[in-house]
Design a protein around this motif. Structure first.
Motif, PDB file in Angstrom:
ATOM      1  N   ARG A  91      45.956  93.649  56.883  1.00  0.00           N
ATOM      2  CA  ARG A  91      46.481  94.701  57.764  1.00  0.00           C
ATOM      3  C   ARG A  91      46.804  95.964  56.960  1.00  0.00           C
ATOM      4  O   ARG A  91      47.265  95.899  55.829  1.00  0.00           O
ATOM      5  CB  ARG A  91      47.747  94.199  58.451  1.00  0.00           C
ATOM      6  N   LYS A 128      48.831  98.795  55.541  1.00  0.00           N
ATOM      7  CA  LYS A 128      50.244  99.059  55.234  1.00  0.00           C
ATOM      8  C   LYS A 128      50.270 100.326  54.391  1.00  0.00           C
ATOM      9  O   LYS A 128      49.651 100.379  53.337  1.00  0.00           O
ATOM     10  CB  LYS A 128      50.855  97.903  54.444  1.00  0.00           C
ATOM     11  N   THR A 164      50.540 100.952  50.048  1.00  0.00           N
ATOM     12  CA  THR A 164      50.264  99.697  49.361  1.00  0.00           C
ATOM     13  C   THR A 164      49.195  99.948  48.319  1.00  0.00           C
ATOM     14  O   THR A 164      48.162 100.551  48.607  1.00  0.00           O
ATOM     15  CB  THR A 164      49.794  98.617  50.357  1.00  0.00           C
ATOM     16  N   THR A 184      46.744  94.338  48.805  1.00  0.00           N
ATOM     17  CA  THR A 184      46.776  94.448  50.262  1.00  0.00           C
ATOM     18  C   THR A 184      46.577  93.143  51.013  1.00  0.00           C
ATOM     19  O   THR A 184      46.845  93.081  52.199  1.00  0.00           O
ATOM     20  CB  THR A 184      45.686  95.425  50.736  1.00  0.00           C
TER      21      THR A 184
END
Length: 179
Positions: free
Chosen positions: A50, A52, A55, A60
């Motif tokens: 997902r 973010k 990051t 990740t």
């Protein structure tokens, strides 16, 4: 000799082959540049890698993942910034001057489950947002005089256009970054 071994172990060899095939079809690779929504029987159940913000690359959650073969499918979504390119349009300003407008918007998918439920693919998100961009642009530029668009107010107008498009894009799980 080979024929005799095959006769004695045929069931075991077939079982090992089927198990290997099932294992290979259950392993998926999701690269850093993508996020994937796992859809089980038409319903999104989880997201792999997902998006973010902030990051670090390599941290990740990308890489190998497992899925249930035949029951779960993957919808891959680009994590990178995507572009909506609007065709050139003529817009009338409040002082009735024609403006030739050529615009584009930059966005990324931040809620992949919502995107899968509402649009299905990033291409469909782009198709849905293109007329919205045109509409928001026409509304905002139509409220202004030609002269005001040549001043420092232009930045505020572009921010309002971006905010208006972003509000609509959130319904598709996307975030507009720039117009």
């Amino acid at each position: 000799m080979f024929a005799r071994i095959w006769q004695e172990n045929r069931g075991s060899v077939i079982a090992i082959g089927v198990a290997a095939l099932a294992l290979l079809s259950s392993v998926v690779v999701v690269p850093e540049t993508e996020q994937a929504v796992v859809v089980r029987f038409g319903e999104p159940v989880r997201v792999i890698n997902r998006f973010k913000p902030n990051t670090e690359f390599g941290q990740t959650g990308a890489g190998l993942s497992l899925r249930i073969p035949f029951a779960e499918t993957l919808t891959r979504i680009d994590k990178r910034i995507l572009t909506i390119d609007m065709d050139q349009q003529q817009v009338l300003s409040t002082d009735q001057l024609r403006l030739n407008v050529d615009a584009y918007a930059r966005f990324r998918v931040i809620d992949p489950v919502r995107m899968v439920r509402t649009a299905g693919t990033t291409e469909r998100v782009q198709e849905q947002l293109e007329p919205i961009l045109t509409s928001v642009l026409r509304q905002e530029l139509g409220k202004r005089t030609f002269q005001s668009l040549l001043t420092a107010d232009r930045g505020a107008v572009m921010k309002q256009i971006r905010d208006g498009l972003d509000k609509q894009a959130r319904e598709y799980g996307a975030q507009v970054i720039d117009v």
